[in-house]
Design a protein around this motif. Structure first.
Motif, PDB file in Angstrom:
ATOM      1  N   VAL A   4       0.439  -1.466   0.389  1.00  0.00           N
ATOM      2  CA  VAL A   4       0.004   0.378   0.040  1.00  0.00           C
ATOM      3  C   VAL A   4       1.204   1.497  -0.092  1.00  0.00           C
ATOM      4  N   VAL A   5       0.553   2.422  -0.566  1.00  0.00           N
ATOM      5  CA  VAL A   5       1.724   3.425  -0.700  1.00  0.00           C
ATOM      6  C   VAL A   5       1.166   4.496  -1.263  1.00  0.00           C
ATOM      7  N   ASP A   6       2.016   5.462  -1.650  1.00  0.00           N
ATOM      8  CA  ASP A   6       1.201   6.911  -1.731  1.00  0.00           C
ATOM      9  C   ASP A   6       1.010   7.234  -3.190  1.00  0.00           C
ATOM     10  N   THR A   7       1.108   7.228  -3.589  1.00  0.00           N
ATOM     11  CA  THR A   7       1.807   7.372  -5.355  1.00  0.00           C
ATOM     12  C   THR A   7       2.017   5.499  -6.258  1.00  0.00           C
ATOM     13  N   PHE A   8       1.590   5.516  -7.385  1.00  0.00           N
ATOM     14  CA  PHE A   8       1.801   4.397  -7.928  1.00  0.00           C
ATOM     15  C   PHE A   8       3.148   4.801  -8.351  1.00  0.00           C
ATOM     16  N   ASP A   9       4.184   4.796  -8.307  1.00  0.00           N
ATOM     17  CA  ASP A   9       5.133   5.674  -8.581  1.00  0.00           C
ATOM     18  C   ASP A   9       6.264   3.885  -9.117  1.00  0.00           C
ATOM     19  N   LYS A  10       6.502   3.295  -8.328  1.00  0.00           N
ATOM     20  CA  LYS A  10       6.447   1.561  -7.726  1.00  0.00           C
ATOM     21  C   LYS A  10       6.498   1.009  -8.745  1.00  0.00           C
ATOM     22  N   CYS A  11       5.214   1.677  -9.267  1.00  0.00           N
ATOM     23  CA  CYS A  11       4.466   0.789 -10.159  1.00  0.00           C
ATOM     24  C   CYS A  11       4.170   1.262 -11.262  1.00  0.00           C
ATOM     25  N   LYS A  12       4.623   1.932 -11.305  1.00  0.00           N
ATOM     26  CA  LYS A  12       3.750   2.991 -12.763  1.00  0.00           C
ATOM     27  C   LYS A  12       4.045   2.206 -14.225  1.00  0.00           C
ATOM     28  N   GLN A  13       4.438   1.298 -14.515  1.00  0.00           N
ATOM     29  CA  GLN A  13       5.170   0.802 -15.539  1.00  0.00           C
ATOM     30  C   GLN A  13       4.038  -0.043 -16.670  1.00  0.00           C
ATOM     31  N   ASN A  18       3.350   5.670 -18.889  1.00  0.00           N
ATOM     32  CA  ASN A  18       3.866   5.762 -17.508  1.00  0.00           C
ATOM     33  C   ASN A  18       2.603   6.427 -16.864  1.00  0.00           C
ATOM     34  N   LYS A  19       2.042   6.538 -17.081  1.00  0.00           N
ATOM     35  CA  LYS A  19       0.566   7.706 -16.002  1.00  0.00           C
ATOM     36  C   LYS A  19      -0.555   6.892 -16.037  1.00  0.00           C
ATOM     37  N   GLN A  43      12.353  -8.733  -1.358  1.00  0.00           N
ATOM     38  CA  GLN A  43      12.536  -8.068  -2.667  1.00  0.00           C
ATOM     39  C   GLN A  43      11.311  -8.031  -3.285  1.00  0.00           C
ATOM     40  N   PRO A  44      10.523  -6.882  -3.325  1.00  0.00           N
ATOM     41  CA  PRO A  44       9.505  -7.264  -4.391  1.00  0.00           C
ATOM     42  C   PRO A  44       9.298  -7.048  -5.861  1.00  0.00           C
ATOM     43  N   ILE A  45       8.447  -8.170  -6.037  1.00  0.00           N
ATOM     44  CA  ILE A  45       7.985  -7.976  -7.742  1.00  0.00           C
ATOM     45  C   ILE A  45       7.054  -7.755  -8.246  1.00  0.00           C
ATOM     46  N   TYR A  46       7.002  -6.982  -8.649  1.00  0.00           N
ATOM     47  CA  TYR A  46       5.548  -6.003  -8.841  1.00  0.00           C
ATOM     48  C   TYR A  46       5.216  -6.515 -10.316  1.00  0.00           C
ATOM     49  N   LEU A  47       3.925  -6.772 -10.419  1.00  0.00           N
ATOM     50  CA  LEU A  47       2.952  -7.194 -11.136  1.00  0.00           C
ATOM     51  C   LEU A  47       1.962  -6.926 -11.602  1.00  0.00           C
ATOM     52  N   TYR A  48       1.795  -5.741 -10.921  1.00  0.00           N
ATOM     53  CA  TYR A  48       0.098  -4.901 -11.758  1.00  0.00           C
ATOM     54  C   TYR A  48      -0.048  -4.201 -10.921  1.00  0.00           C
ATOM     55  N   ALA A  63      -4.385  -2.229 -13.443  1.00  0.00           N
ATOM     56  CA  ALA A  63      -3.453  -1.793 -14.451  1.00  0.00           C
ATOM     57  C   ALA A  63      -2.897  -2.667 -14.890  1.00  0.00           C
ATOM     58  N   TYR A  64      -2.989  -3.599 -15.875  1.00  0.00           N
ATOM     59  CA  TYR A  64      -1.655  -4.161 -16.307  1.00  0.00           C
ATOM     60  C   TYR A  64      -1.710  -4.049 -17.590  1.00  0.00           C
ATOM     61  N   VAL A  65      -0.226  -5.104 -17.728  1.00  0.00           N
ATOM     62  CA  VAL A  65       0.330  -5.431 -18.909  1.00  0.00           C
ATOM     63  C   VAL A  65      -0.091  -6.880 -19.291  1.00  0.00           C
ATOM     64  N   TYR A  66      -0.754  -6.934 -20.640  1.00  0.00           N
ATOM     65  CA  TYR A  66      -1.230  -8.065 -21.265  1.00  0.00           C
ATOM     66  C   TYR A  66      -0.380  -8.237 -22.587  1.00  0.00           C
ATOM     67  N   ASN A  67       1.173  -9.712 -22.076  1.00  0.00           N
ATOM     68  CA  ASN A  67       1.660 -10.314 -23.460  1.00  0.00           C
ATOM     69  C   ASN A  67       1.055 -11.587 -24.163  1.00  0.00           C
ATOM     70  N   ARG A  68       1.208 -11.832 -25.024  1.00  0.00           N
ATOM     71  CA  ARG A  68       1.451 -12.615 -25.498  1.00  0.00           C
ATOM     72  C   ARG A  68       0.369 -13.440 -24.181  1.00  0.00           C
TER      73      ARG A  68
END
Length: 262
Positions: A4-13, A18-19, A43-48, A63-68
């Motif tokens: 739980v964070v203050d902004t999405f900066d850690k997972c903006k990818q 990145n917005k 260490q965290p592995i960010y996934l969405y 929000a997530y990134v879809y790959n094949r």
């Protein structure tokens, strides 16, 4: 399983350019969650990423990134996010029934769904994951809302399969945001958790030299999923949420160039 964070900066990818979406529903308490798993070194592995409402006790969007896609097995062990209820906790994940008297103050629990007749409807669905870690990370109640079981298992499932077929022609990864519109008039689960009135999704990816996007929401009056432009989806969501500012999920165009180093 998350931070739980203050902004999405850690997972903006996980957002186009990145917005994060411009999305402020009215009278809703919001928390930013970077959904992750932790490696053997802590260490965290960010996934969405998820925007979560502690007042509605359901997510606003994930929000997530879809790959094949490739076939991934499913695990139905549901977890919660202890930091939503006990910010000082050092627990990184917790079973969905919790083990602290404060657990459930700001989020849904497994017990809320028992004998409710509603499914735990994924926002980031297992069907759209392409590795074991992502699959595991979707199994959190912060990524789910009460969804009509017939719609979830039939119409919405067929929609998720159709999205895979559409995104298969993308030349690069696709950016996806999936959200929930709460039913403010329906009885709440266990007198606590708001059920979904609509599920919605927006996609964007590069096909050839063009960046194309699509919006969806359902069920409509015929229990179907409507297809529309992202701009029209923004307008529809503004109507649904009645928020204080216009909603903008993303601008589906060529990603911004990174600035050259000075």
């Amino acid at each position: 399983m998350s931070e739980v964070v203050d902004t999405f900066d850690k997972c903006k990818q996980f957002f186009l350019n990145n917005k994060a979406p411009v999305f402020t529903p009215e009278d809703v308490s919001l928390k930013y969650i970077c959904q992750c798993l932790w490696d053997n070194k802590g260490q965290p592995i960010y996934l969405y990423a998820t925007l979560y409402s502690t007042s509605l006790k359901i997510p606003v969007f994930s929000a997530y990134v879809y790959n094949r896609n490739k076939t991934i097995g499913r695990c139905d062990a549901w977890y919660i996010e202890p930091q939503l209820d006990v910010p000082s906790t050092t627990d990184q994940c917790m079973k969905s029934k919790g083990n602290n008297k404060h657990i459930g103050t700001n989020q849904a629990l497994n017990s809320d769904y028992e004998k409710s007749g509603y499914d735990r409807g994924h926002l980031y669905p297992v069907l759209h994951t392409n590795n074991h870690l992502s699959m595991l990370a979707t199994s959190t109640l912060t990524n789910a809302a009460p969804q009509d079981s017939d719609f979830n298992r039939n119409t919405w499932l067929k929609h998720e399969e159709a999205v895979i077929n559409d995104l298969y022609s993308c030349d690069k990864e696709a950016y996806v945001v999936t959200g929930v519109v709460p039913d403010m008039d329906a009885p709440k689960l266990n007198n606590r958790v708001y059920v979904s009135k609509y599920y919605w999704r927006a996609t964007c990816c590069q096909k050839g030299t063009q960046y194309t996007g699509m919006g969806y929401y359902g069920p409509d009056k015929k229990n179907e999923v409507k297809t529309l432009t992202i701009e029209d989806l923004n307008t529809k969501l503004q109507e649904f949420y009645r928020g204080p500012t216009p909603i903008s999920i993303f601008n589906c165009q060529k990603p911004e160039r990174k600035r050259a180093r000075e």
